[in-house]
Structures are given as C-alpha cells and as structure tokens.
Write a protein that holds these residues in place. Structure first.
Motif, mmCIF file in Angstrom:
data_model
loop_
_atom_site.group_PDB
_atom_site.id
_atom_site.type_symbol
_atom_site.label_atom_id
_atom_site.label_comp_id
_atom_site.label_asym_id
_atom_site.label_seq_id
_atom_site.Cartn_x
_atom_site.Cartn_y
_atom_site.Cartn_z
ATOM 1 N N GLY A 158 0.828 -1.198 0.000
ATOM 2 C CA GLY A 158 0.000 0.000 0.000
ATOM 3 C C GLY A 158 0.862 1.248 0.000
ATOM 4 N N ASP A 159 0.336 2.326 0.515
ATOM 5 C CA ASP A 159 1.079 3.584 0.590
ATOM 6 C C ASP A 159 1.368 3.971 2.038
ATOM 7 N N GLY A 160 1.418 2.985 2.924
ATOM 8 C CA GLY A 160 1.524 3.274 4.346
ATOM 9 C C GLY A 160 2.934 3.345 4.861
ATOM 10 N N ARG A 161 3.069 3.138 6.170
ATOM 11 C CA ARG A 161 4.335 3.333 6.869
ATOM 12 C C ARG A 161 5.400 2.336 6.435
ATOM 13 N N LEU A 162 4.994 1.107 6.159
ATOM 14 C CA LEU A 162 5.978 0.088 5.801
ATOM 15 C C LEU A 162 6.667 0.437 4.483
ATOM 16 N N LEU A 163 5.899 0.966 3.532
ATOM 17 C CA LEU A 163 6.488 1.364 2.254
ATOM 18 C C LEU A 163 7.433 2.551 2.444
ATOM 19 N N THR A 164 7.022 3.513 3.267
ATOM 20 C CA THR A 164 7.892 4.655 3.561
ATOM 21 C C THR A 164 9.175 4.198 4.242
ATOM 22 N N TRP A 165 9.040 3.269 5.167
ATOM 23 C CA TRP A 165 10.219 2.724 5.868
ATOM 24 C C TRP A 165 11.151 2.042 4.891
ATOM 25 N N LEU A 166 10.585 1.280 3.936
ATOM 26 C CA LEU A 166 11.410 0.561 2.969
ATOM 27 C C LEU A 166 12.174 1.540 2.076
ATOM 28 N N ARG A 167 11.531 2.614 1.652
ATOM 29 C CA ARG A 167 12.210 3.615 0.821
ATOM 30 C C ARG A 167 13.348 4.283 1.587
ATOM 31 N N ARG A 168 13.101 4.591 2.839
ATOM 32 C CA ARG A 168 14.159 5.222 3.640
ATOM 33 C C ARG A 168 15.329 4.267 3.854
ATOM 34 N N LEU A 169 15.020 2.993 4.053
ATOM 35 C CA LEU A 169 16.077 2.004 4.235
ATOM 36 C C LEU A 169 16.899 1.866 2.955
ATOM 37 N N GLU A 170 16.233 1.873 1.810
ATOM 38 C CA GLU A 170 16.949 1.798 0.537
ATOM 39 C C GLU A 170 17.903 2.980 0.371
ATOM 40 N N ALA A 171 17.400 4.183 0.635
ATOM 41 C CA ALA A 171 18.244 5.369 0.496
ATOM 42 C C ALA A 171 19.423 5.312 1.461
ATOM 43 N N PHE A 172 19.159 4.900 2.705
ATOM 44 C CA PHE A 172 20.231 4.823 3.703
ATOM 45 C C PHE A 172 21.318 3.862 3.253
ATOM 46 N N ALA A 173 20.924 2.656 2.840
ATOM 47 C CA ALA A 173 21.905 1.632 2.488
ATOM 48 C C ALA A 173 22.658 1.989 1.214
ATOM 49 N N LEU A 174 21.948 2.418 0.196
ATOM 50 C CA LEU A 174 22.597 2.703 -1.087
ATOM 51 C C LEU A 174 23.510 3.923 -1.004
ATOM 52 N N ASN A 175 23.173 4.886 -0.168
ATOM 53 C CA ASN A 175 24.032 6.064 -0.022
ATOM 54 C C ASN A 175 25.344 5.752 0.679
ATOM 55 N N GLN A 190 14.615 6.772 -10.674
ATOM 56 C CA GLN A 190 13.777 6.359 -9.550
ATOM 57 C C GLN A 190 14.561 6.371 -8.238
ATOM 58 N N LEU A 191 15.824 5.959 -8.289
ATOM 59 C CA LEU A 191 16.632 5.991 -7.068
ATOM 60 C C LEU A 191 16.888 7.420 -6.615
ATOM 61 N N ARG A 192 17.112 8.321 -7.541
ATOM 62 C CA ARG A 192 17.278 9.729 -7.166
ATOM 63 C C ARG A 192 16.022 10.249 -6.464
ATOM 64 N N ARG A 193 14.861 9.801 -6.923
ATOM 65 C CA ARG A 193 13.600 10.269 -6.345
ATOM 66 C C ARG A 193 13.408 9.832 -4.898
ATOM 67 N N ILE A 194 13.974 8.661 -4.546
ATOM 68 C CA ILE A 194 13.815 8.221 -3.155
ATOM 69 C C ILE A 194 14.958 8.705 -2.273
ATOM 70 N N GLY A 195 15.862 9.503 -2.846
ATOM 71 C CA GLY A 195 16.886 10.136 -2.016
ATOM 72 C C GLY A 195 18.265 9.553 -2.117
ATOM 73 N N VAL A 196 18.554 8.766 -3.150
ATOM 74 C CA VAL A 196 19.902 8.211 -3.314
ATOM 75 C C VAL A 196 20.785 9.267 -3.976
ATOM 76 N N THR A 197 21.830 9.670 -3.285
ATOM 77 C CA THR A 197 22.740 10.706 -3.780
ATOM 78 C C THR A 197 24.118 10.155 -4.123
ATOM 79 N N ALA A 198 24.337 8.874 -3.887
ATOM 80 C CA ALA A 198 25.632 8.252 -4.179
ATOM 81 C C ALA A 198 25.881 8.237 -5.688
ATOM 82 N N ARG A 199 27.117 7.964 -6.048
ATOM 83 C CA ARG A 199 27.469 7.815 -7.465
ATOM 84 C C ARG A 199 26.695 6.641 -8.060
#
Length: 412
Positions: A158-175, A190-199
C-alpha cells in the motif's frame, strides 16, 4: 585491473549457481569474471531455492555449504523460506540472510579485501555489504530490482508506513555504497527520487553470446510461442492466458508453451483448465547447458511485464532471446525501457501491457510473416553482440571498480 589484482573480493548475493534463472546466473558470472582477472573471490549466498522456494535434496544437509568452483570460494547459508511468499515474507527471509551473513563473515578472510559487491533486490544484502566493507573496502551495490517500487507497483505494501520505511532504508543503504550500479536510466531516476545521492553508474544485463548463439529452428507445421522464466506477479502472465484464449477463439493454430516455476503457477494452471485452453501447455525450465537449444524450439518468444513496475526492474530474458537469434513480442508500458529498446534494436515488437487484444494481434501477424521473424532475429543478435556481450559489459564493470578503488586510495 593491475591496481587491484591479487587482492580479495567479497560477493554477497542471496542467489547464485546452480539456480537457473533470475539473478543467480549473473552473480555467478560476475564472481568468476573477477576470479579470472586475478582476484581471490569469496561468495556468501543462500543454498539454492529459486524460483520454486525449495532447496534441492543434494544441498539440504549442508555438505555443499563450502565449495570452490572456477576459482571462487562459495559459502552457502541455510535460507529462511516463508510459506507465504508475499513481500513481508520475503523481507523476513532477507533479514535472516543479513543476520546469518554477519555470522558467516567471521569465517571469510578479510585481510587485504579491497572490493565488496552486493546485489539488490534485497536491500538487506546491501546493508550486509556496507558492514562487510567497513572503512577499508570499496562497496559496489548492484541494483537489479528496486524493492520499494515493485512493492508499490504490485500493491504489496500500500502507501503506508511500511512502504515509507522501505524507501528510507533503501536510500540509507545505497548512499553508503561507493558506487551504485543500475540497469537503466529509468532506474537511476527512480533511485534519485527516493533520495539516493551516491554515485550511480549503468551496468546493463549481459549475456554470454558465445554460449547462447542461434541454433537451427526445428521444422514444424505449427507456430510455437514460448514464455520461459519465473511465474510471478511482476511477470503479469494473466495477459498471456488472455492472449491464448483470443488466439484459440480465432482458430489461429498457434501453440503457447509456458516453461518455468513460481508463485503464480497454480493460478495459471487453473486458468488454463477453467477456460479449456487446448493451445497452452506447461513445461519445466531446462538446464543452462541446453538453453540455446530450448530457445530455438520456439518460433516466437513472449516477454510479459506488469504495467506498474517497468521503471523498477528489467526482464533479463530479453537478452537471452536476442542472443539466441529469436524474435519476440513484449507486452510493456508505453515509453518504458522495453519500448525504447524495441526502437533502438528493431529486434522485437512492443504492445501495451494489459492489452490482450493487441498482444494476440501482434502474435498472429508475426506468426504469418516468416521473413519478418527472421529480420527481427538477426537484428536482435547483432544488438546484443554489440552492446550486451558478457566480456564487454563485465570489463566495463572492472573499469568502474578500479576507478573507485583508486579514488578511495587517493582520498586516504
């Protein structure tokens, strides 16, 4: 690779040889390519279980948990297989891989380890890569699927907390990776949109064009259309059944063969039975050694993609089909990567995903035109040889590795 030759590399992937499809074959080839270029390579992976979710008998007792193959030391972990294979079950299994992987790292030689490679669709594997890399090693996160995008597109969370948590975890790990490698510009965006700033670099799917090459096509009085691969929700195979129903109603004479396994297998079998489709048959996946011969058994292949996940995953089977010199029809969202590739390669036909009438019409039209099929097949083979040959792509990966390792050394 002269600067990092004879150092150690660690490859982390939940999937590896002998799994026949998915990311396992690609990570196997990548690890063996590193070993062939002078690196001492360790792999931490699960016991094989994809795509059916069952560990083969010969791997269950753990006797094959430590093996050396083609210069690569493989350490296999007992997987946590959840009966309910939805996204929550998958996340639990992936979390357990992280925990077991942390323990396994205690037994993996770490001195002089220069390179750590982790594979996502599991963001937990990327976290394990970050921990394993520490401050000394360069970490390369390869993203074949964006988990949050797939979960949202398939309405798993859905569009709830678990999805938001997963996006934040992706950005944290990939960065925290030195380099993130994706399959396409759409995935990069798409990765830039969720906050990935790494190369971020693009590392396309590759294929061994020497091993998978055109074979003679068996002569038959009927046209065979084949789907081969995972039977999962992201493949959206319901539209293939809808297409088959329309073709049978039209009396086209086309036979559809579905080869594979996966979570949607029983649903597909039930649909074929309930609709009394005599033009559809099922079969198992073939061993990798027989892949080229299997590809040649079909006059036309079919690639089916869910309309809501095109920017988060790339169906790797398209490269195998083109390398085998076979034409195919792809059902994909308009303006997606597959549509762009269709225009660039002139190797296959695209129709809008979810439009079974358009899919049936395209298949029927191509079935009647042998010259068109031959032209698409030639164009596809030329395209992958030029742009997706295994050695060309993986040598490019080695260039990225060397530049990142050199940059890390210069910054030290």
């Amino acid at each position: 690779m002269s600067n990092i030759r004879f150092t150690r590399a660690l490859v982390l992937s939940q999937n590896y040889h002998p799994e026949p499809i998915g990311s396992g074959p690609y990570m196997t080839e990548l690890a063996e390519h590193l070993a062939a270029h002078g690196m001492k390579v360790d792999v931490v992976t699960n016991r094989p279980n994809y795509p059916d979710g069952h560990v083969p008998h010969e791997f269950r007792d753990g006797r094959k948990d430590l093996e050396i193959q083609h210069g690569v030391t493989i350490r296999r972990l007992k997987p946590t297989l959840i009966n309910e294979r939805g996204v929550v079950g998958r996340l639990i299994g992936e979390g357990m891989f992280l925990l077991r992987g942390l323990l396994a790292l205690l037994f993996v030689p770490g001195r002089r380890r220069t390179v750590v490679v982790s594979l996502c669709p599991s963001i937990f594997t990327v976290l394990l890569g970050w921990i394993a890399a520490g401050r000394r090693s360069a970490h390369f996160a390869i993203v074949h699927d964006i988990q949050s995008g797939l979960a949202a597109g398939l309405s798993f969370l859905g569009d709830g907390r678990l999805l938001t948590w997963l996006r934040r975890l992706e950005a944290f790990a990939l960065n925290r990776a030195d380099v993130v490698l994706v399959l396409s510009e759409q995935m990069q965006e798409q990765l830039r949109r969720i906050g990935v700033t790494a190369r971020i670099e693009i590392l396309p799917i590759w294929i061994d064009t020497a091993k998978v090459a055109p074979q003679p096509v068996p002569r038959s009085n009927e046209i065979i259309v084949m789907y081969s691969g995972n039977f999962g929700r992201k493949q959206h195979l319901g539209q293939v059944i809808d297409m088959a129903e329309r073709l049978q109603r039209q009396g086209s004479g086309i036979r559809i063969v579905l080869r594979g396994q996966g979570g949607e297998e029983q649903t597909l079998l039930r649909a074929v039975r309930d609709r009394k489709l005599s033009n559809v048959s099922f079969g198992p996946l073939v061993p990798a050694a027989n892949l080229a011969d299997s590809m040649a058994q079909a006059d036309i292949h079919i690639v089916s993609q869910h309309p809501d996940i095109a920017d988060f995953a790339v169906p790797s089977k398209i490269y195998t089909i083109m390398a085998a010199g076979r034409p195919f029809v792809a059902a994909a969202p308009e303006a997606s990567l597959l549509w762009q590739m269709s225009e660039a390669s002139d190797a296959f036909i695209c129709v809008p995903s979810g439009n079974a009438d358009a899919l049936a019409q395209a298949m029927d039209r191509l079935a009647r035109d042998e010259d068109a099929r031959a032209a698409l097949a030639r164009n596809g083979r030329d395209y992958v040889v030029r742009l997706h040959d295994r050695n060309r792509v993986l040598d490019g990966f080695l260039d990225v590795v060397e530049s990142a390792v050199e940059a890390r050394r210069n910054a030290a």
